[in-house]
Scaffold this active site. Sequence first.
Site, PDB file in Angstrom:
ATOM      1  N   GLY A  46       0.847  -1.193   0.000  1.00  0.00           N
ATOM      2  CA  GLY A  46       0.000   0.000   0.000  1.00  0.00           C
ATOM      3  C   GLY A  46       0.879   1.239   0.000  1.00  0.00           C
ATOM      4  O   GLY A  46       1.031   1.943  -0.991  1.00  0.00           O
ATOM      5  N   ARG A  47       1.530   1.453   1.155  1.00  0.00           N
ATOM      6  CA  ARG A  47       2.369   2.638   1.343  1.00  0.00           C
ATOM      7  C   ARG A  47       3.424   2.809   0.247  1.00  0.00           C
ATOM      8  O   ARG A  47       3.629   3.910  -0.266  1.00  0.00           O
ATOM      9  CB  ARG A  47       3.069   2.520   2.705  1.00  0.00           C
ATOM     10  CG  ARG A  47       3.774   3.775   3.175  1.00  0.00           C
ATOM     11  CD  ARG A  47       4.636   3.484   4.414  1.00  0.00           C
ATOM     12  NE  ARG A  47       3.921   2.756   5.432  1.00  0.00           N
ATOM     13  CZ  ARG A  47       3.207   3.318   6.422  1.00  0.00           C
ATOM     14  NH1 ARG A  47       3.177   4.621   6.552  1.00  0.00           N
ATOM     15  NH2 ARG A  47       2.563   2.563   7.296  1.00  0.00           N
ATOM     16  N   CYS A 107      -7.956  22.393  17.398  1.00  0.00           N
ATOM     17  CA  CYS A 107      -7.979  22.717  18.823  1.00  0.00           C
ATOM     18  C   CYS A 107      -7.433  21.562  19.637  1.00  0.00           C
ATOM     19  O   CYS A 107      -8.167  20.836  20.319  1.00  0.00           O
ATOM     20  CB  CYS A 107      -9.397  23.040  19.249  1.00  0.00           C
ATOM     21  SG  CYS A 107     -10.035  24.413  18.314  1.00  0.00           S
TER      22      CYS A 107
HETATM   23  C1  LIG Z   1      -2.189  -2.480   5.718  1.00  0.00           C
HETATM   24  C2  LIG Z   1      -2.152  -3.757   5.015  1.00  0.00           C
HETATM   25  C3  LIG Z   1      -1.418  -3.874   3.830  1.00  0.00           C
HETATM   26  C4  LIG Z   1      -0.578  -2.769   3.261  1.00  0.00           C
HETATM   27  O1  LIG Z   1       0.432  -2.386   4.117  1.00  0.00           O
HETATM   28  P1  LIG Z   1       1.510  -1.316   3.632  1.00  0.00           P
HETATM   29  O2  LIG Z   1       2.404  -1.192   4.810  1.00  0.00           O
HETATM   30  O3  LIG Z   1       0.784  -0.059   3.336  1.00  0.00           O
HETATM   31  O4  LIG Z   1       2.192  -1.874   2.444  1.00  0.00           O
HETATM   32  C5  LIG Z   1      -1.487  -5.083   3.165  1.00  0.00           C
HETATM   33  N1  LIG Z   1      -2.220  -6.111   3.634  1.00  0.00           N
HETATM   34  C6  LIG Z   1      -2.931  -6.021   4.779  1.00  0.00           C
HETATM   35  C7  LIG Z   1      -3.732  -7.173   5.220  1.00  0.00           C
HETATM   36  C8  LIG Z   1      -2.913  -4.856   5.502  1.00  0.00           C
HETATM   37  O5  LIG Z   1      -3.613  -4.787   6.636  1.00  0.00           O
END
Ligand SMILES: *Cc1c(COP(=O)(O)O)cnc(C)c1O
Length: 459
Positions: free
Chosen positions: A311-312, A380
Site C-alpha cells: 500500500g504505502r 484545537c
Molecule cells: C495495511 C495492510 C497492507 C498494506 O500495508 P503497507 O504497509 O501499506 O504496504 C497489506 N495487507 C494487509 C492485510 C494490511 O492490513
Amino acid sequence: MNFAMSTLRPFEKDLDKTSPNRNIAPISTEIDTEEKICVAGCSLSGLAQKYGTPLYILDELTIRKSCKEYRESLSEYYPGESMALYASKANSSLALSRIVASEGMGIDVVSEGELITALRGGVPTNKIIFHGNNKSFSELSLAYNNNVIIVLDNQNDIKQLASIVKSEERKARLMLRFTPGIECHTHDYIKTGMLDSKFGFNYTEIENIFVQFKNIKWGELIGLHAHIGSQIFEVEPHRDLADVMAKVLKMGRKYGHPIDILNVGGGLGIRYISSDDPPSIKSWVKVVSEAIFEACNNRSLELPLLMCEPGRSIVGTAGLTIYSIGSKKEIPGIKTYLAVDGGMSDNPRPITYESKYSAYLADRPFFKEKNRVTIAGKHCESGDVLLNDVLIPECKCGDILVVFGTGAYNFSMSSNYNRIPKPASVLVNKGNSDLIQRRELPEDLLRNDILPDRFIAKD
Ligand SMILES: *Cc1c(COP(=O)(O)O)cnc(C)c1O
C-alpha cells in the site's frame, strides 16, 4: 535543475534510482529556473493558486513506476505465477483504482466503500480480495455476490458465509489469514504479525480449520494470507514468514484443500526523512520471492501463485501536501510555531504514530539561512503538530509549505475534526493537473445533520 544534482539528501536518487520508495520526493520532482519546486512539470505554488490549500497532490509517474517495479520484479525473481495487489486502504479513489488496474495490479479492500470504489474504478472482480477482522453480513454478501476472494479472519466470517452462500454451484473462494507469530521492528500500533493481534486465526488453530473445511461444501480454501506489519525496513522477517507459510501450505494440501495462492501481505517502508533507509521494491520482492521459492522447494511443494499487497510503497512517496503558512507565535528562548491551514484532520499520522516528515518552502527550497520552527496545524489540540523542530527559511504569511510523503494513510485516515472540510486531491502528469477529488465545502459537512421536527415546531 534536477533534484538529483542537489546535495540535499531528500532528493538524492542514488542507489536504487528506480525505486520511488527510496526518495522523499516524487520521482518527477524538479526545481525550475526560478528555483521553485515543480512536480511533473507543475509548480507547486501554481497548483496552490489554482486549487487552493491545503491540497493533496499525487504524481502519476511515481505511482505507475512503483506498480511496474512490483510487477516486473515479481516476474524476474519468482519462477511461478504472481500478482501484486494494491492495498487500497492506503489511499482509495476511483482514479487510483483505475491507475493500478491499468498497471495490471489487483486491489485489496476491507469495506463496502473500498470495494465499490475498486469495482467502479474498473478493477476486474477476479483481482479483488476482501479483508477485515469484523466483516458485516452485508459486506460478506456484497463480496460473495461480486465473486471476489474473501479472506477468512475468524469463525464469525465462516458462520455468516455459511448462510450467505445458498448454492454449492458457485462456491465462495476463500483465503485463510493467520498470525505467523513473527515480530518486526516497527511502531507497536502497526505490528500485526505477532500472536497478540486482532487479525486472523492463530497459527495453532489452523489445523482445526483445515479439518473443519473438509465438511464444508459452500466454499473452498484456495489461499493463505499473512501480513506482518507496516513501514518495515527489514527483509529478514519475510524469510521466516515464507517458511511458516510453506509449512501451512503443505498441511492444507495434505487435508486435500486446493490451496494455490500464498499472499505475503505488504509492509515495505518508504523514506519520510533522510535517515530512513528502506530497501528498494526490487530487493524486497527478490527476498520474498526467493524465500517462498526455497521454502516450497524444500518441501517439494508445487509452486503456488505468489501474491503481495503493498500500500504505502505504491502511493506514499507519490503524494505530497501543500499548505499556506498563516500565523506565527514566538516563545522567546523556547520555540517558534508556524501554523498552517490544515493539520491533524488531513494528516493524523504525527499525532497518532509520532510520524516524521520532511518539509520545504515551495518557492525557496534551497535558501541557506534557516530558522528552527515547529509547524502546527489549526486544530484545537496542542498535539496538532505536523513537524517538530525543523529548519525552514524565513517565511511570511501566505508562503506555501510542502510536506512530502503524504500519499499513503493521509487522505484515507483524514477526518473532519473541528468541522474542517477535507482538501481536494489533484493528479499531476506531464505538465497537466487533474482534480480527482473535489474539495469539501463546509456545507457538505451538514449533509447528514438532521434537526428533529419538534425543535423546529418549538421555535
Ligand atoms: C495495511 C495492510 C497492507 C498494506 O500495508 P503497507 O504497509 O501499506 O504496504 C497489506 N495487507 C494487509 C492485510 C494490511 O492490513
